[in-house]
Design an enzyme around this catalytic site. Structure first.
Site, short mmCIF file in Angstrom:
data_model
loop_
_atom_site.label_atom_id
_atom_site.label_comp_id
_atom_site.label_asym_id
_atom_site.label_seq_id
_atom_site.Cartn_x
_atom_site.Cartn_y
_atom_site.Cartn_z
N ASN A 9 82.56 63.59 77.62
CA ASN A 9 82.56 64.11 76.31
C ASN A 9 82.11 65.31 76.40
OD1 ASN A 9 82.68 64.55 73.55
ND2 ASN A 9 81.04 63.08 73.07
N LYS A 11 82.37 67.62 73.86
CA LYS A 11 81.89 67.72 72.57
C LYS A 11 82.41 69.37 72.14
CE LYS A 11 77.67 65.07 73.22
NZ LYS A 11 76.59 64.53 72.39
N HIS A 95 81.96 58.11 67.47
CA HIS A 95 80.94 58.67 68.04
C HIS A 95 79.80 58.88 67.01
CE1 HIS A 95 78.26 61.42 70.08
NE2 HIS A 95 78.82 61.12 71.07
N GLU A 97 77.81 61.26 66.18
CA GLU A 97 77.98 62.39 65.67
C GLU A 97 78.95 62.57 64.62
OE1 GLU A 97 78.17 64.97 69.16
OE2 GLU A 97 76.20 64.38 69.81
N GLU A 167 76.13 53.30 72.69
CA GLU A 167 75.65 54.65 72.57
C GLU A 167 74.35 54.46 71.72
OE1 GLU A 167 78.05 57.88 74.58
OE2 GLU A 167 78.50 58.12 72.47
N GLY A 173 71.73 62.91 73.65
CA GLY A 173 71.31 64.25 73.83
C GLY A 173 69.80 64.44 73.65
N SER A 213 72.21 60.01 77.45
CA SER A 213 71.31 60.73 78.41
C SER A 213 71.39 60.17 79.76
CB SER A 213 69.76 60.80 77.79
OG SER A 213 69.75 61.63 76.75
C1 PEP Z 1 77.59 61.39 74.17
O1 PEP Z 1 77.59 62.50 73.25
O2 PEP Z 1 78.53 60.50 73.85
C2 PEP Z 1 76.33 61.38 74.99
C3 PEP Z 1 76.24 60.07 75.32
O3 PEP Z 1 75.61 62.51 75.21
P1 PEP Z 1 74.63 62.63 76.20
O4 PEP Z 1 75.21 62.26 77.51
O5 PEP Z 1 74.21 64.26 76.15
O6 PEP Z 1 73.32 61.89 75.62
#
Ligand code: PEP
Length: 253
Positions: A9, A11, A95, A97, A167, A173, A213
């Site tokens: 992703n 983003k 997601h 976000e 997630e 993040g 992460s």
């Molecule tokens: C994501 O945004 O789906 C995600 C898992 O981000 P990150 O790997 O940066 O934590």
């Protein structure tokens, strides 16, 4: 045996030059067994046609969102017909976000998922709890409500085109990854939910991937968990580390 799934992703990152560089230096150099691992990357909408034209054939393209509304007078939206028209196979929905910054409720995510599936797109459907919810012991309750809202909209057959992405919001993040045991606990809960709410076929066939992460350092340990079928990767998907994460899935089991 479920095929692993690794999603990148991207983003709202990258200029076109940066996307070109990522494709040329990382994505088009990925080597993996397509019988074992499926890989998809999600650029911003504006970069999709370039990515489609220049990406290696073993890597699929996803979009990061699709509209609740169909084509028409909806300024600024991109509809499922338009995603389908470009032959994009995957969409990421729900997601955290989108939920956090753009007001997407469980109900909106459920409806968007149904609309995308009605147009034969495959969906990475994201679920996950916030830190305060985990600390209050509400993790499974929160995830169950997110899944129930999707179930309300879908037929049983439509689940064959859904990958569930667990997630935890506190891990996205932040550099704070769920431990393999924490991830497995929730993945097992989701698999149990699939069995009791959708059926044995969905329980056995649905991929449940972990996001939050994920890096080249923790991917190999996470992927050993029995109910973990791959990753949704954010930050590390913009770097050469993505190749190591795909390799961790390719070398697992
Ligand atoms: C994501 O945004 O789906 C995600 C898992 O981000 P990150 O790997 O940066 O934590």
């Amino acid at each position: 045996m479920r095929r692993y799934f690794v999603g990148g992703n991207w983003k709202c990152n990258n200029t076109i030059a940066q996307t070109q560089s990522l494709i040329n230096t990382v994505i088009n150099k990925l080597v993996f067994d397509t019988k074992k691992v499926e890989v998809a990357v999600a650029p911003i909408f504006l970069h999709v046609p370039w990515v489609q034209a220049n990406i290696q054939k073993n890597v699929q393209v996803a979009v990061q969102n699709s509209s609740l509304t169909k084509m028409g007078a909806y300024t600024g939206e991109i509809s499922v017909e338009q995603v389908k028209d470009l032959a994009i196979p995957w969409v990421i929905l729900g997601h955290s976000e989108r939920r956090q910054y753009y007001g997407e409720t469980n109900e909106i995510v459920g409806k968007k998922t149904r609309i995308a599936l009605d147009y034969q797109l495959s969906v990475m459907a994201c679920v996950g709890e916030k830190l305060a919810e985990r600390e209050a012991g509400q993790t499974t309750q929160v995830i169950q409500a997110q899944l129930d809202a999707i179930k309300k909209e879908l037929t049983t057959d439509q689940w064959s085109k859904v990958v569930v992405a667990y997630e935890p919001v506190w891990a996205i993040g932040t550099g704070r990854t769920a431990s393999p045991e924490q991830a497995q606990e929730v993945h097992a809960f989701i698999r149990g939910w699939l069995k009791s709410q959708i059926g044995t076929q969905a329980e056995q066939a649905t991929r449940i991937i972990y996001g939050g992460s994920v890096t080249e350092k923790n991917a190999a340990d996470l992927i050993k968990q029995p109910d973990l079928d791959g990753f949704l990767v954010g930050g590390a998907a913009l770097k050469p580390a993505f190749a190591d994460i795909v390799a961790a899935a390719n070398n697992a089991r």
